[in-house]
Design a protein around this motif. Structure first.
Motif, short mmCIF file in Angstrom:
data_model
loop_
_atom_site.label_atom_id
_atom_site.label_comp_id
_atom_site.label_asym_id
_atom_site.label_seq_id
_atom_site.Cartn_x
_atom_site.Cartn_y
_atom_site.Cartn_z
N VAL A 1 21.27 53.81 29.50
CA VAL A 1 21.88 52.49 29.35
C VAL A 1 23.40 52.57 29.42
O VAL A 1 24.07 51.78 30.08
N LEU A 2 23.95 53.59 28.72
CA LEU A 2 25.41 53.73 28.72
C LEU A 2 25.94 54.07 30.11
O LEU A 2 27.01 53.62 30.49
N ALA A 3 25.17 54.91 30.84
CA ALA A 3 25.60 55.25 32.20
C ALA A 3 25.67 54.00 33.07
O ALA A 3 26.60 53.82 33.86
N VAL A 4 24.65 53.11 32.91
CA VAL A 4 24.67 51.85 33.68
C VAL A 4 25.89 51.03 33.30
O VAL A 4 26.60 50.49 34.15
N ASN A 5 26.17 50.96 31.99
CA ASN A 5 27.31 50.16 31.53
C ASN A 5 28.63 50.73 32.05
O ASN A 5 29.52 50.01 32.49
N GLN A 6 28.76 52.09 32.01
CA GLN A 6 29.99 52.72 32.49
C GLN A 6 30.17 52.49 33.98
O GLN A 6 31.28 52.23 34.46
N GLU A 7 29.08 52.60 34.73
CA GLU A 7 29.18 52.38 36.18
C GLU A 7 29.58 50.93 36.47
O GLU A 7 30.41 50.68 37.35
N ASN A 8 28.98 49.98 35.72
CA ASN A 8 29.34 48.57 35.93
C ASN A 8 30.81 48.33 35.62
O ASN A 8 31.51 47.60 36.34
N GLU A 9 31.31 48.94 34.54
CA GLU A 9 32.73 48.78 34.19
C GLU A 9 33.63 49.38 35.26
O GLU A 9 34.68 48.81 35.60
N ARG A 10 33.19 50.53 35.81
CA ARG A 10 33.98 51.14 36.89
C ARG A 10 34.03 50.21 38.12
O ARG A 10 35.10 50.03 38.73
N LEU A 11 32.87 49.61 38.46
CA LEU A 11 32.84 48.70 39.60
C LEU A 11 33.71 47.47 39.34
O LEU A 11 34.36 46.96 40.26
N MET A 12 33.70 46.98 38.08
CA MET A 12 34.54 45.82 37.75
C MET A 12 36.02 46.17 37.91
O MET A 12 36.80 45.40 38.49
N GLU A 13 36.41 47.35 37.40
CA GLU A 13 37.82 47.76 37.53
C GLU A 13 38.20 47.95 38.98
O GLU A 13 39.30 47.56 39.41
N GLU A 14 37.26 48.52 39.76
CA GLU A 14 37.53 48.73 41.18
C GLU A 14 37.69 47.39 41.90
O GLU A 14 38.57 47.22 42.75
N TYR A 15 36.83 46.40 41.54
CA TYR A 15 36.95 45.08 42.16
C TYR A 15 38.30 44.44 41.82
O TYR A 15 38.99 43.90 42.68
N GLU A 16 38.66 44.50 40.52
CA GLU A 16 39.93 43.89 40.09
C GLU A 16 41.11 44.52 40.85
O GLU A 16 42.02 43.83 41.31
N LYS A 17 41.07 45.85 40.96
CA LYS A 17 42.17 46.56 41.62
C LYS A 17 42.25 46.17 43.11
O LYS A 17 43.31 45.82 43.62
N LEU A 18 41.07 46.19 43.79
CA LEU A 18 41.05 45.87 45.22
C LEU A 18 41.44 44.41 45.45
O LEU A 18 42.20 44.10 46.37
N ALA A 19 40.96 43.51 44.56
CA ALA A 19 41.31 42.09 44.71
C ALA A 19 42.81 41.89 44.50
O ALA A 19 43.45 41.14 45.25
N SER A 20 43.38 42.57 43.50
CA SER A 20 44.82 42.43 43.23
C SER A 20 45.64 42.92 44.42
O SER A 20 46.61 42.27 44.84
N GLU A 21 45.25 44.06 44.98
CA GLU A 21 45.99 44.60 46.11
C GLU A 21 45.91 43.68 47.32
O GLU A 21 46.91 43.45 48.01
N LEU A 22 44.69 43.14 47.59
CA LEU A 22 44.54 42.26 48.74
C LEU A 22 45.33 40.97 48.55
O LEU A 22 46.02 40.51 49.47
N LEU A 23 45.26 40.37 47.36
CA LEU A 23 46.01 39.13 47.11
C LEU A 23 47.52 39.39 47.16
O LEU A 23 48.28 38.55 47.64
N GLU A 24 47.94 40.55 46.67
CA GLU A 24 49.38 40.88 46.73
C GLU A 24 49.84 41.03 48.16
O GLU A 24 50.92 40.58 48.54
N TRP A 25 48.98 41.65 49.01
CA TRP A 25 49.34 41.80 50.43
C TRP A 25 49.44 40.42 51.10
O TRP A 25 50.37 40.17 51.88
N ILE A 26 48.49 39.54 50.78
CA ILE A 26 48.54 38.18 51.35
C ILE A 26 49.80 37.47 50.86
O ILE A 26 50.49 36.79 51.63
N ARG A 27 50.11 37.65 49.55
CA ARG A 27 51.30 36.99 48.99
C ARG A 27 52.58 37.48 49.66
O ARG A 27 53.50 36.69 49.91
N ARG A 28 52.63 38.77 49.99
CA ARG A 28 53.82 39.31 50.66
C ARG A 28 53.86 38.90 52.14
O ARG A 28 54.94 38.76 52.71
N THR A 29 52.70 38.75 52.76
CA THR A 29 52.65 38.51 54.21
C THR A 29 52.96 37.06 54.56
O THR A 29 53.62 36.79 55.57
#
Length: 898
Positions: A276-304
């Motif tokens: 159960v904990l492994a599932v939770n840790q993996e989900n948290e990792r995917l959430m952090e990865e999504y937030e990071k990728l979304a922030s970078e993409l939005l920042e690139w659009i904001r700069r462009t």
């Protein structure tokens, strides 16, 4: 831990099972070589004897000599009854050989009835005291009744027992269990097993690796005294043997497994928690990865976007073309990776939501402004700005091209006009008529009339210069100040010419009455030569005139005008001959009457040589103009080829993209095959699409050639490069999203235990009620679908179901939501209650758990994860540092209270 049916097969000379498992792998075979080693035989005799006695003593008996005491079959049958808990047939009481064989056969038949096929072991060999066969038979019994049912994480027998030993001894220093022979020679592994389960029996910190005999005897003594495990091995035999007997070690170690079987419940609970904990840790990792990728993409659009919104025009064509090249680099190099990131972001989001649903976790809500819809809106805004920027660039380039052309034309006309005006002001201001003779006065008068005629002829050129200057101002030419100054100077000079001309005419007219006679021939020459010369000036100007066209029709129009001009040349040549005839007539009269000519026509500065020279210039410029026009025809034909070349490809690629979009849509709703087959089909489509990229790149190359040639229209196709780009990006996104949807369906099917037939039935039902064939059902269609599948729906129940399948109130039900609903009620998934029960086992039924218990029962990473997230337990008798596993279990599944 629940035992799982063993999958690994073992073989020996003595035993094979009737099921898929066999007890020992071939290299561990008993046959031949193993029994040739006296040390091994000695270890097996002692170990097997002690093992048998550990069970026989429950019946109040034992054996002394393993090959002798089983010969009559009585104690062998008694041993089987004790370890199996079943009754065997009544033994024969006689002492004859056939009685003994009969009893041994009853024991062997009982072993066979347990799914063991005995090979090469007969009752006669046992009755005769054959050591090799007797030891083989006892090993068979040990395997079947003591080792076969050992299972750890879907392994069995030897591998399961070895994995159990490795896990239990992993935290201990100087212990590395890799086998059942040399890994146990120093005694530390056995001591570690005891300490792990009964730390009160052994002080492991005082053990030394260089004292193997002491370690082994400590383990043997403690096991015999406190764990009821008889001493089956000799420490000296194990230490002095290069490779201890594997079967003897396995037999002895299996006793520890069964002795500590009660602790396995805690291990099972720990494994569940780790999962159960492994599932939770993996989900948290995917959430952090999504937030990071979304922030970078939005920042690139904001700069462009600010870069694309910067519409400050450059002043030169070169600078604007550099802007266009920078924009092409952005489209070719910088944007494609961001398109991939956007697509990957959507896939990651869908995969994460699917995993959260499958593990009964709440749906993931990204940070404010980072939803998939927010990114899609930002991307849409980027593309709108991008399209406007490209249109602005092309418009500006056209404007600068037009400005450069007009500026060059302005300079050319100004140069011609300024050349013509050179000396005119001095001519108009001189007072030569005051001392002139009558003939000279008349000549001056006529000369002035010719000048006025010439001045009137040049009026059109001045107006053209002013019109060009006005257009340059309207188009915001960067050097408009210079243009305006030059134009103003010409206009001021022209106005001054008009004033001076009128003053000179008035002066000449005042004295005209005083003078008589005029030389008609000079006058006629001057009058005819000036217009003809002006016509030739205009012809030269027209023949040298710069032009800009964008189509074959426009250049053909110029060619037609040029042909019309050439048609006027014969008449012009006649006029030239007539003017030259006047000059010849003057010479003839002078010769006839002996008039001494000054050689200068008093009425004009033009001479017959000037006319002839300028005429030759006109004839020379005509073929040059022909050549220039033909070169432009060739350029326009090349442009037309570029248009047709681009259109030919675009008219293929555009429909191809649309066809692929439709095919992907059909594959995604096809129920003819399994999901894996659909996935393979989609992967094939994806590879075909990737392979087709070279056609898009070639079309981009043709599009670049068209832009470099400044071609702005194409009547041969309705597809622009922008259409193709958008369609291509949509196709890539659609195939990636469709593959992701099938992957999520596979994930759902496997996680929920749905068969392919069930999934096909769900798909068929969904497709039947998907009226619009767009992969979504309206609520009314969804209600009809549920009724067709046997659901008795009231309004309240249907409203509840709609909140499950459409939590965001979109008004439609997707296939994934439909599958989730159909499997949610019966799916076997971990729940908060199950996790809480597992923690309760680890906590020995307490309502709290300690840090020490977590670190002892869970792997380090999962233990620290729990410790860092559990809150302090608030209770009456809880020790300091006790943790609340109940609220932690609820939080894992997004539940505030159970």
């Amino acid at each position: 831990m629940t035992a799982v049916e063993p999958q690994v097969q073992y073989t020996t000379t003595y035993v094979t099972t009737t099921t898929t498992e066999e007890y020992m792998i071939q290299e561990d075979d008993w046959d031949r070589d193993l029994l040739l080693d006296p040390a091994w035989e000695k270890q097996q005799r002692k170990t097997f004897t002690a093992w048998c006695n550990s069970h026989l003593r429950k019946a109040g008996t034992q054996i002394e000599n393993i090959e002798e005491d089983f010969r009559n079959g009585l104690k062998l049958m008694l041993l089987l009854e004790v370890i199996s808990g079943e009754r065997l047939p009544k033994p024969d009481k006689g002492k004859m050989r056939f009685h003994k064989i009969a009893n041994v056969n009853k024991a062997l038949d009982f072993i066979c009835s347990k799914g063991v096929k005995l090979v090469s072991i007969g009752a006669e060999e046992i009755v005769d005291g054959n050591v090799k066969m007797t030891l083989g038979m006892i090993w068979t019994i040990i395997l079947r009744f003591a080792i076969q049912d050992i299972s750890v994480e879907e392994t069995s027998a030897k591998e399961g027992l070895l994995l159990w030993c490795q896990r239990k001894t992993a935290p201990y220093r100087n212990v590395n269990v890799q086998n059942f022979h040399i890994s146990w020679k120093d005694g530390l592994a056995l001591c570690a097993l005891i300490h792990r389960h009964r730390p009160d029996l052994i002080d492991y910190s005082k053990l030394r690796k260089d004292d193997p005999i002491g370690n082994l005897n400590t383990a043997f003594d403690v096991a015999e005294k406190f764990l009821d495990i008889p001493k089956m091995l000799d420490a000296e035999d194990i230490v002095n043997t290069p490779k201890p007997d594997e079967k003897a070690i396995m037999t002895y170690v299996s006793c520890f497994y069964h002795a500590f079987a009660g602790a396995e419940q805690a291990e099972t609970a720990a494994n569940r928690i780790c999962k159960v904990l492994a599932v939770n840790q993996e989900n948290e990792r995917l959430m952090e990865e999504y937030e990071k990728l979304a922030s970078e993409l939005l920042e690139w659009i904001r700069r462009t976007i600010p870069w694309l919104e910067n519409r400050v025009a450059e002043q030169t064509m070169r600078a604007m073309q550099q802007k266009l090249e920078d924009f092409r680099d952005y489209r070719r190099i910088h944007k494609p990776p961001r398109v991939q990131e956007k697509c990957q972001l959507e896939i990651n989001f869908n995969t994460l939501q699917t995993k959260l649903r499958l593990s009964n976790r709440p749906a993931f809500m990204p940070s404010e402004g980072k939803m998939v819809s927010d990114i899609a809106n930002a991307w849409k805004g980027l593309e709108q700005v991008e399209k406007g920027y490209e249109e602005w660039l092309l418009t500006e380039i056209r404007r600068l091209e037009r400005l450069d052309h007009l500026a060059e034309k302005f300079k050319q006309k100004c140069a011609l006009h300024e050349s013509w005006t050179a000396g005119k002001e001095e001519l108009l201001t001189q007072k030569d008529y005051e001392s002139a003779s009558l003939m000279e006065i008349r000549a001056l008068m006529r000369k002035h009339e010719a000048f006025e005629s010439d001045l009137a002829a040049h009026q059109d050129r001045v107006e053209q210069i002013a019109a060009i200057a006005q257009e340059l101002n309207e188009l915001d030419y960067h050097d408009a100040a210079t243009i305006n100054a030059r134009c103003q100077g010409i206009c001021d000079q022209w106005d001054n010419f008009g004033t001076l001309t009128q003053k000179r005419r008035d002066a000449l007219e005042r004295v005209e009455k005083l003078w008589e006679t005029i030389d008609q021939l000079y006058l006629e020459f001057a009058k005819r030569a000036a217009p003809f010369n002006n016509w030739m000036d205009g012809a030269v100007e027209d023949l040298q005139d710069m032009f800009i066209v964008h189509s074959i029709e426009e250049i053909q129009s110029l060619i037609t005008a040029h042909d019309q001009f050439k048609a006027t040349l014969p008449e012009a040549d006649k006029e030239r001959m007539a003017i030259m005839g006047i000059q010849n007539e003057i010479l003839k009269i002078a010769q006839t009457y002996g008039i001494k000519l000054s050689g200068i026509n008093p009425y004009t500065n033009l001479s017959h040589q000037d006319i002839s020279t300028k005429w030759e210039t006109v004839k020379h410029l005509v073929p040059l103009r022909d050549q220039m026009l033909q070169e432009e025809v060739a350029r326009q034909q090349a442009n037309e080829r570029l248009r047709r070349q681009f259109a030919a490809q675009a008219n293929i690629i555009g429909p191809w993209i649309q066809t692929k979009m439709e095919e992907i849509g059909r594959v995604s709703v096809d129920i003819a095959g399994s999901l894996e087959e659909q996935m393979n089909n989609l992967k094939t489509y994806e590879q075909n699409i990737i392979n087709y990229k070279s056609n898009i790149d070639k079309l981009e190359g043709d599009h670049q050639l068209i832009q470099e040639a400044l071609i702005f229209d194409n009547k041969h196709t309705n597809y622009t490069m922008e259409h193709i780009r958008v369609g291509w990006e949509q196709l890539l996104t659609t195939i990636a999203r469709t593959i992701n949807e099938v992957e999520n369906q596979i994930l759902t099917r496997d996680a929920k235990g749905i068969s392919q037939e069930q999934l096909n039935e769900f798909r068929a039902s969904f497709n039947h009620f998907d009226r619009k064939r767009n992969g979504m059902m309206d609520p009314d269609d969804f209600r009809a679908c549920l009724i067709s599948m046997g659901y008795d729906l009231g309004e309240v129940e249907f409203a509840r179901i709609m909140t499950l399948v459409d939590p965001n109130n979109t008004g439609v039900v997707t296939f994934q939501a439909f599958i989730d609903f159909m499997t949610r009620e019966t799916a076997e998934t971990d729940t908060a209650e199950q996790v809480m029960a597992s923690f309760k086992i680890l906590a020995s039924d307490k309502n709290y758990i300690t840090v020490e218990e977590l670190r002892r029962e869970l792997p380090p990473e999962q233990a620290e994860y729990c410790i860092s997230r559990m809150t302090k337990f608030v209770g009456g008798d809880a020790p300091t540092g006790a943790l609340d596993y109940i609220s932690f279990s609820s939080a894992l599944y997004g539940e505030s209270d159970l």
